[in-house]
Every structure is written in structure tokens, then in C-alpha cells.
Design an enzyme around this catalytic site. Structure first.
Site, PDB file in Angstrom:
ATOM      1  N   TYR A  80     -19.333  -3.973 -37.518  1.00  0.00           N
ATOM      2  CA  TYR A  80     -18.432  -5.023 -37.038  1.00  0.00           C
ATOM      3  C   TYR A  80     -18.046  -5.935 -38.198  1.00  0.00           C
ATOM      4  O   TYR A  80     -16.888  -6.250 -38.394  1.00  0.00           O
ATOM      5  CB  TYR A  80     -19.144  -5.832 -35.947  1.00  0.00           C
ATOM      6  CG  TYR A  80     -18.252  -6.832 -35.267  1.00  0.00           C
ATOM      7  CD1 TYR A  80     -17.513  -6.479 -34.148  1.00  0.00           C
ATOM      8  CD2 TYR A  80     -18.146  -8.136 -35.742  1.00  0.00           C
ATOM      9  CE1 TYR A  80     -16.690  -7.399 -33.523  1.00  0.00           C
ATOM     10  CE2 TYR A  80     -17.331  -9.058 -35.128  1.00  0.00           C
ATOM     11  CZ  TYR A  80     -16.603  -8.685 -34.012  1.00  0.00           C
ATOM     12  OH  TYR A  80     -15.786  -9.598 -33.405  1.00  0.00           O
ATOM     13  N   PHE A 132      14.529  -7.226 -37.189  1.00  0.00           N
ATOM     14  CA  PHE A 132      13.925  -6.104 -36.469  1.00  0.00           C
ATOM     15  C   PHE A 132      13.513  -6.631 -35.089  1.00  0.00           C
ATOM     16  O   PHE A 132      13.216  -7.813 -34.941  1.00  0.00           O
ATOM     17  CB  PHE A 132      12.722  -5.535 -37.244  1.00  0.00           C
ATOM     18  CG  PHE A 132      12.113  -4.348 -36.551  1.00  0.00           C
ATOM     19  CD1 PHE A 132      12.826  -3.167 -36.464  1.00  0.00           C
ATOM     20  CD2 PHE A 132      10.870  -4.423 -35.945  1.00  0.00           C
ATOM     21  CE1 PHE A 132      12.300  -2.069 -35.779  1.00  0.00           C
ATOM     22  CE2 PHE A 132      10.338  -3.335 -35.262  1.00  0.00           C
ATOM     23  CZ  PHE A 132      11.055  -2.156 -35.184  1.00  0.00           C
ATOM     24  N   THR A 133      13.472  -5.740 -34.106  1.00  0.00           N
ATOM     25  CA  THR A 133      13.274  -6.178 -32.708  1.00  0.00           C
ATOM     26  C   THR A 133      12.041  -7.070 -32.522  1.00  0.00           C
ATOM     27  O   THR A 133      12.147  -8.208 -32.044  1.00  0.00           O
ATOM     28  CB  THR A 133      13.139  -4.949 -31.776  1.00  0.00           C
ATOM     29  OG1 THR A 133      12.152  -4.072 -32.329  1.00  0.00           O
ATOM     30  CG2 THR A 133      14.457  -4.213 -31.654  1.00  0.00           C
ATOM     31  N   ASP A 223       8.713  -7.631 -45.277  1.00  0.00           N
ATOM     32  CA  ASP A 223       8.273  -6.652 -44.284  1.00  0.00           C
ATOM     33  C   ASP A 223       8.313  -5.293 -44.984  1.00  0.00           C
ATOM     34  O   ASP A 223       9.390  -4.741 -45.228  1.00  0.00           O
ATOM     35  CB  ASP A 223       9.207  -6.677 -43.066  1.00  0.00           C
ATOM     36  CG  ASP A 223       8.783  -5.673 -41.991  1.00  0.00           C
ATOM     37  OD1 ASP A 223       7.973  -4.765 -42.286  1.00  0.00           O
ATOM     38  OD2 ASP A 223       9.273  -5.796 -40.848  1.00  0.00           O
ATOM     39  N   LYS A 266       3.576   3.207 -40.043  1.00  0.00           N
ATOM     40  CA  LYS A 266       4.620   3.805 -40.884  1.00  0.00           C
ATOM     41  C   LYS A 266       4.114   3.936 -42.317  1.00  0.00           C
ATOM     42  O   LYS A 266       3.920   5.024 -42.808  1.00  0.00           O
ATOM     43  CB  LYS A 266       5.889   2.936 -40.857  1.00  0.00           C
ATOM     44  CG  LYS A 266       6.632   2.977 -39.548  1.00  0.00           C
ATOM     45  CD  LYS A 266       6.411   1.717 -38.753  1.00  0.00           C
ATOM     46  CE  LYS A 266       7.125   1.735 -37.420  1.00  0.00           C
ATOM     47  NZ  LYS A 266       8.067   0.650 -37.268  1.00  0.00           N
ATOM     48  N   ARG A 389      19.371   2.550 -30.564  1.00  0.00           N
ATOM     49  CA  ARG A 389      19.309   1.342 -31.396  1.00  0.00           C
ATOM     50  C   ARG A 389      20.701   0.720 -31.329  1.00  0.00           C
ATOM     51  O   ARG A 389      21.538   0.884 -32.192  1.00  0.00           O
ATOM     52  CB  ARG A 389      18.924   1.663 -32.841  1.00  0.00           C
ATOM     53  CG  ARG A 389      17.535   2.224 -32.999  1.00  0.00           C
ATOM     54  CD  ARG A 389      16.431   1.182 -33.120  1.00  0.00           C
ATOM     55  NE  ARG A 389      15.994   0.566 -31.885  1.00  0.00           N
ATOM     56  CZ  ARG A 389      14.781  -0.004 -31.736  1.00  0.00           C
ATOM     57  NH1 ARG A 389      13.915  -0.021 -32.720  1.00  0.00           N
ATOM     58  NH2 ARG A 389      14.448  -0.588 -30.615  1.00  0.00           N
ATOM     59  N   PHE A 455      14.471  -2.595 -23.826  1.00  0.00           N
ATOM     60  CA  PHE A 455      14.675  -1.172 -24.138  1.00  0.00           C
ATOM     61  C   PHE A 455      13.398  -0.352 -23.951  1.00  0.00           C
ATOM     62  O   PHE A 455      13.460   0.848 -23.730  1.00  0.00           O
ATOM     63  CB  PHE A 455      15.197  -0.999 -25.574  1.00  0.00           C
ATOM     64  CG  PHE A 455      14.265  -1.524 -26.642  1.00  0.00           C
ATOM     65  CD1 PHE A 455      14.325  -2.840 -27.044  1.00  0.00           C
ATOM     66  CD2 PHE A 455      13.320  -0.696 -27.218  1.00  0.00           C
ATOM     67  CE1 PHE A 455      13.469  -3.332 -28.021  1.00  0.00           C
ATOM     68  CE2 PHE A 455      12.460  -1.165 -28.205  1.00  0.00           C
ATOM     69  CZ  PHE A 455      12.532  -2.494 -28.598  1.00  0.00           C
TER      70      PHE A 455
HETATM   71  C1  LIG Z   1       7.804  -0.657 -36.780  1.00  0.00           C
HETATM   72  C2  LIG Z   1       8.199  -1.868 -37.500  1.00  0.00           C
HETATM   73  C3  LIG Z   1       7.559  -3.087 -37.245  1.00  0.00           C
HETATM   74  C4  LIG Z   1       6.500  -3.234 -36.175  1.00  0.00           C
HETATM   75  O1  LIG Z   1       5.392  -2.443 -36.443  1.00  0.00           O
HETATM   76  P1  LIG Z   1       4.465  -1.869 -35.253  1.00  0.00           P
HETATM   77  O2  LIG Z   1       3.309  -1.269 -35.949  1.00  0.00           O
HETATM   78  O3  LIG Z   1       5.278  -0.884 -34.497  1.00  0.00           O
HETATM   79  O4  LIG Z   1       4.083  -3.035 -34.410  1.00  0.00           O
HETATM   80  C5  LIG Z   1       7.973  -4.166 -37.984  1.00  0.00           C
HETATM   81  N1  LIG Z   1       8.947  -4.075 -38.903  1.00  0.00           N
HETATM   82  C6  LIG Z   1       9.572  -2.930 -39.166  1.00  0.00           C
HETATM   83  C7  LIG Z   1      10.636  -2.877 -40.204  1.00  0.00           C
HETATM   84  C8  LIG Z   1       9.221  -1.781 -38.482  1.00  0.00           C
HETATM   85  O5  LIG Z   1       9.877  -0.626 -38.735  1.00  0.00           O
END
Ligand SMILES: *Cc1c(COP(=O)(O)O)cnc(C)c1O
Length: 483
Positions: A80, A132-133, A223, A266, A389, A455
Site C-alpha cells: 500500500y 478535450f471533453t 496534457d 494512451k 466526435r 455522448f
Molecule cells: C483520453 C484523454 C484524456 C483523459 O484520459 P482518461 O485516461 O481517458 O481519463 C485527457 N486528455 C486527452 C488529450 C485524452 O486523449
């Protein structure tokens, strides 16, 4: 990954890896696909993966891991607090991003939650190259206002601009002068801008933006979720960086960012996320919130196995073969579709191939969600799942009116190292068939519409009975023996 010139003169992207573990796929027959998309409310997010042939919904958590990543998972240190796995990951992040602190989180949006909660006060602005969303939702939730300052060609689906993800630096200067640093929470740069087609920024642009941030005393938050693709494009498209190693380019990017966060679903081909910074006050603030929202400081919601996979995955991201596979496959797919007259976003970006639904279905008005309809139609004719999108991915204004998206895209993600070239060719072929028969596709309307991020879970219905007519046309088309 190498783009090898064949004897015929054709350029073909050739994989510099081989498949060691595989998952069997299933192409459900047409009648099952018609039933599945109807019961999913014509929203591809609500399909079960067992109903899908090629899952091009997203690259999030679906990239193929390497043998070294899998092996590292077996030596993870389960504890932990104070796990050796965390120490190793922290060291790797320090080495790659040159920051003093690493704050782990369960995924990218968790980083956004922590950063927005810490840094955004009501009424403050957050200028960015593009939103981004989940980022926008977290900033708006804290009372902040997103201000987009995109490159003048960013929203032009047909462009030759190599860096459509650049920020308009002059517009940023005007904003900083007009509003004053105290009204700016931070400036955000997104690598491989997701919503406009995975388009990169240049190192020169990031450096110019950071220079301005320094001048006005504002933080620059990067980001880096889609950094791998952006690194590739800097390397091959930016003259000044041609002779730099990927590690050197990351170093320069890190020098020009005060806070770097990423989704490890990613970047690093694992699952999880994290924030790197040398800003002591920011790090202290984040570390205070971490045990409340994510978990203890040495795991932040991630499993130790994922942390080991992430550590190796981040190191592998410095390898040119690794980061070029996605962009080269995407470029191949985009160019093959262009040859067939299908409207796609150009130049090819990272993350996936983006169909321009506004031109593809130019008879469907934006408030009938052309990109959503195209996603449903492509699933019906191919079993391929993409992601809308466009306007469906926008949120209604507080007064209930619906903002129309700048672009209407169907994103066909190519998770890294997952699909083969013949699968990409299958996708190209079915998309070309759909384009020939595009007149059959009409729009969609919401029947259940959630208030936030509609969405994901919203349910829709076709306007008219076009899905059945599309299915009949496919059945009658003699060219296809396999439906
Ligand atoms: C996917 C993504 C996020 C959010 O990441 P999650 O791991 O899906 O929460 C933030 N910014 C960008 C540019 C992304 O492609």
C-alpha cells in the site's frame, strides 16, 4: 516501424514487431449488427465488444503491450505504502520528464480533476490550443471558462498545415494583456489535439507559448496523453528537430512545461495516469488531495502491475519504431480513403483516421448528428466501431440550447500495434462502399439525453427507417459475399 518502398514503387508501412499473443475476433452477421445497434440506442459506446469486429472506438487502454511490459508486471511489488514499483516508476518519470515530483492517478481525467480543483477559481479563464471533453467538463465544474486559441487552420478539415495543433501565440498575448495574469488559472497545451483529428503542435510553438507564460507569470500545463504521436510528428515534420533523438525532444518539451499530466491508458500503453511537476506548491497541493480522491501517494488508484507496465511503456515511447507505428498506419488509411474520394481530415494525424462527416453526409444537418449517424452506419455495414466526435460530444448550454461542434468527425482509432494492414484495408473497403451509398443514411435524435458528457450514455433513434434500408442495400450489393 519503417515506411518501406516496395519494388512496385508503393510505400507500405511495415511492422517492426511480431504478434506473440492474439485474441480471436468475430464478425457478427448483418441481422445481428442491425439488432445490436438498435439495442445500443444507435450509440457505439453502448455496444458490447463481443458485438464488434474491429474496435476502433478509442486507443484508451486498448494499445498492445510489449513482452517486456508483460514481464515487468510479474515482478511488481505489492504494498500500500512505499512500494518499490512506485519508486521505479517515479524515477523513470523523473528521468524522462525532468521534474522533481510525480503524482500518480487512476487515469487522465483524474489528473484533470485534481488540477482543476487546485488551480481553477470561479470566473478564471483557461486558454488552450483546443479543448478535450473531460478537461473542459472539469474546468467548467470549478466555475472556470475554457478559451480556445487554435491555429487558423486547426478547424479546416482539408489542410496541408503540418502543425494544426499549434496555439495562436498572438491571440494568447492579447488575452494575457487584456485579462491580466490574475484572471488566468493556467494555460493548457494539448499534445496531439484529440478532437480536431490528433493534430500535433510544434516544439517551436510550445516554446513560444511558454515564453509568454513566463513573461506574464502564468503556469503552462501540458496534457501529454497523446504525446507519443506528437513526438513522431515533431521528429519528421519540424526541420530543427530532425537530428534530435526522441529523448532530447521530450526534454525540450518538458523544459517548456510547468506541469505535465497524462493518461497512461494512451501514453505508455498501460492504464492509469500521472502528473509531473517541479512546482513545489502545486505538487504539495496535489499530494494533499491525492489520498482523498485517488489513493495513497505511492499508487494513486493504479495497481502495481499497471505501474510496472507503465514504467516500461514510457521507456519504450522513446523508441522511434514504437511511436511511428500508429501515425504510419493512419497515414496509409487516410491516403487510401483519399484515393477513393472519401472526405477525411488532412494532413493525417495521430490517434486515428478521422472521417469528415459534414462532407460525407452533407445532406444531414448538424443537429441531426451526422457524425453519430455515420458511426452507426459504419457499424451496420462493417462491424467496425468508431466514435462520434462532433455535436453529440458537446454539452448543452445552461439555457438548454445546443452548441454545434466546430467539426463533425467520425474517429476511427488505431490503437497502437493492435490491427494488421489487412484489417485496415477491410476498413477502407467498407468505408468506400458506405460512401458510394451515403444517400441512404439519415440523422439521429436523442431519446435519452444525460446532462453531462451525453455522448457516453445517451440513447438515440434514427430519423426514418434508414438503418433497415442500408442493411438491405448491403445485402443486395453483389460485391460482397460475406456480410
Ligand atoms: C483520453 C484523454 C484524456 C483523459 O484520459 P482518461 O485516461 O481517458 O481519463 C485527457 N486528455 C486527452 C488529450 C485524452 O486523449
Amino acid at each position: 516501424m519503417t515506411n518501406i518502398q516496395f519494388f512496385s514503387g508503393e510505400q507500405i508501412p511495415v511492422e517492426m514487431h511480431k504478434v506473440k499473443i492474439l485474441q480471436k475476433l468475430h464478425l457478427p452477421p448483418l441481422d445481428e449488427r442491425l439488432a445490436a445497434i438498435a439495442s445500443a440506442g444507435y450509440n457505439t459506446f453502448l455496444l458490447n465488444n463481443s458485438q464488434v469486429f474491429l474496435d476502433m472506438l478509442t486507443d484508451s487502454g486498448t494499445n498492445a503491450m510489449s513482452d517486456h511490459q508483460l514481464a515487468a508486471m510479474m515482478v511488481a511489488d505489492d504494498s500500500y505504502a512505499g512500494s518499490a514499483t512506485f519508486t521505479r516508476l517515479e524515477e523513470t518519470c523523473g528521468k524522462i520528464f525532468h521534474k522533481d515530483h510525480f503524482i500518480p492517478a487512476h487515469q487522465g481525467r483524474a489528473c484533470e480533476h485534481l488540477l482543476a480543483q487546485l488551480l481553477v477559481r470561479p470566473g478564471q479563464l483557461v486558454p488552450m490550443n483546443y479543448h478535450f471533453t473531460t478537461t473542459k467538463a472539469h474546468i467548467v465544474r470549478m466555475g472556470g471558462v475554457v478559451v480556445e486559441l487554435p491555429h487558423e487552420e486547426a478547424l479546416d478539415p482539408e489542410s496541408t498545415c503540418p502543425f494544426k495543433g499549434n496555439m495562436d501565440v498572438e491571440a494568447l498575448r492579447r488575452l494575457l494583456e487584456d485579462k491580466g495574469a490574475e484572471n488566468i488559472a493556467f494555460v493548457r497545451m494539448e499534445a496531439g489535439t484529440n478532437l480536431i483529428g490528433g493534430q500535433p503542435f510544434s516544439l517551436a510553438n510550445l516554446e513560444a507559448v511558454h515564453h509568454l507564460c513566463r513573461e506574464f507569470g502564468v503556469l503552462l500545463v501540458l496534457d501529454a496523453s497523446l504525446l507519443a504521436d506528437n513526438l513522431y510528428f515533431i521528429k519528421v515534420r519540424e526541420e530543427a528537430c530532425r537530428d534530435m533523438s526522441i529523448g532530447e525532444i521530450v526534454g525540450r518539451i518538458a523544459q517548456s512545461s510547468d506541469v505535465i499530466y497524462f493518461s497512461a491508458r494512451k501514453l505508455g500503453c498501460a492504464r492509469g495516469g500521472g502528473i509531473c511537476t517541479s512546482e513545489g506548491k502545486v505538487a504539495a497541493g496535489l499530494k494533499e488531495m491525492l489520498p482523498l480522491f485517488e489513493g495513497f501517494l505511492t499508487y494513486g488508484g493504479m495497481s502495481v502491475r499497471e505501474m510496472e507496465a507503465l514504467r516500461v511503456g514510457l521507456e519504450e515511447t522513446l523508441d522511434e519504431d514504437m511511436i511511428s507505428q500508429g501515425p504510419l498506419f493512419i497515414a496509409y488509411m487516410v491516403e487510401e480513403l483519399q484515393k477513393r474520394g472519401v472526405p477525411v481530415v488532412t494532413p493525417p494525424g495521430g490517434l486515428g483516421c478521422h472521417l469528415d462527416a459534414r462532407r460525407f453526409l452533407d445532406h444531414v444537418p448538424q443537429n441531426h448528428y451526422p457524425a453519430g449517424a455515420l458511426a452507426a452506419a459504419l457499424y451496420i455495414v462493417s462491424g467496425i466501431r468508431g466514435m462520434e466526435r462532433g455535436t453529440m460530444s458537446e454539452q448543452r448550454h445552461p439555457d438548454g440550447t445546443e452548441p454545434l461542434a466546430d467539426m463533425e468527425l467520425l474517429r476511427l482509432a488505431l490503437p497502437r500495434r493492435v490491427f494488421t494492414l489487412s484489417q485496415v484495408k477491410y476498413a477502407v473497403d467498407r468505408i468506400a462502399w458506405l460512401y458510394e451509398n451515403r444517400g441512404l443514411v439519415e440523422g439521429l435524435e436523442f431519446v435519452e439525453e444525460p446532462e453531462t458528457l451525453r455522448f457516453f450514455l445517451g440513447r438515440l433513434a434514427p430519423i426514418g427507417d434508414w438503418p433497415a434500408r442500408l442493411g438491405r442495400a448491403l445485402q443486395e450489393s453483389l460485391a460482397y459475399s460475406t456480410l
